[in-house]
Enzyme design. Sequence first.
Site, PDB file in Angstrom:
ATOM      1  N   ASP A 128      -1.354  -4.407  12.616  1.00 44.78           N
ATOM      2  CA  ASP A 128      -0.794  -4.764  11.314  1.00 44.78           C
ATOM      3  C   ASP A 128      -0.569  -6.273  11.279  1.00 44.78           C
ATOM      4  OD1 ASP A 128       1.307  -5.402   9.315  1.00 44.78           O
ATOM      5  OD2 ASP A 128       1.173  -3.258   8.936  1.00 44.78           O
ATOM      6  N   ARG A 166       0.849  -1.194   0.000  1.00 45.94           N
ATOM      7  CA  ARG A 166       0.000   0.000   0.000  1.00 45.94           C
ATOM      8  C   ARG A 166       0.877   1.234   0.000  1.00 45.94           C
ATOM      9  NH1 ARG A 166      -4.841   0.305   4.244  1.00 45.94           N
ATOM     10  NH2 ARG A 166      -3.258  -0.106   5.802  1.00 45.94           N
ATOM     11  N   ASP A 226       3.025  -7.509  10.392  1.00 47.38           N
ATOM     12  CA  ASP A 226       3.976  -7.293  11.495  1.00 47.38           C
ATOM     13  C   ASP A 226       3.726  -8.278  12.636  1.00 47.38           C
ATOM     14  OD1 ASP A 226       5.468  -5.274  10.372  1.00 47.38           O
ATOM     15  OD2 ASP A 226       4.227  -3.674  11.198  1.00 47.38           O
ATOM     16  N   THR A 228      -1.284   7.434  -0.665  1.00 49.21           N
ATOM     17  CA  THR A 228      -2.568   7.311  -1.382  1.00 49.21           C
ATOM     18  C   THR A 228      -3.381   6.115  -0.899  1.00 49.21           C
ATOM     19  OG1 THR A 228      -1.614   5.869  -3.057  1.00 49.21           O
ATOM     20  CG2 THR A 228      -1.484   8.237  -3.458  1.00 49.21           C
TER      21      THR A 228
END
Length: 212
Positions: free
Chosen positions: A203, A107, A206, A111
């Site tokens: 996340d 990603r 992670d 944006t």
Amino acid sequence: MSTPREVIVVSHPMVQHKLTLMRDKNTSTIGFRRLAREISLLMGYEVTRDLPLELVTIETPLETMEAPEISGKKLCLVSILRAGNGILEGMLDLVPAARVGHIGLYRDPHTLSPVEYYIKLPDDVAHRLVIVVDPMLATGHSASAAVTRIKQAGATNIRFVCLLSAPEGLAAFHDEHPDVPVYTAAIDRCLNDHGYICPGLGDAGDRIYGTK
Ligand code: URA
């Protein structure tokens, strides 16, 4: 043919229990990774629930019988890198003979749009039921981009499996791909300004790989 914009929330108590453990910020990396594998096997159970069976003749040690086996199109699992690999493991525990494809998307932090950096799909993906896996359906941009690429490769029968989804992501995904059912363990409240699902689990990459 599935109902357009179909969302299947897998409410099985074992799935919900494991998801709660995964959400807990005190769950260790090893615990999170093990839970991701376990929960995805259970999600795989749901996403394959309606696969057609046919009778084949086999010999048991005692006699001949007609026994059911999965017929028709075989499976292809496609993992959206890197967090998808945490789901892939459990799915492969369930369907060890499945073909596997990978799509690398990250990603753009500004944006939030997906940028493709890798793709490898089986040559015969067009003839398979394709199950795309990514633990988080957040904005829906990566999921949409991945499914678009898989359709470009000829696949017509595609399902998407995640653990958590956001209402915004589900809507955006189904605006692009109304024919692709989404299997999710929960639909959370919303996305935050950084595109994270809230309350979420953080996340996923992670937490699976211990990179933060
Ligand atoms: N990706 C994640 O890993 N977590 C989120 O909450 C959203 C996207």
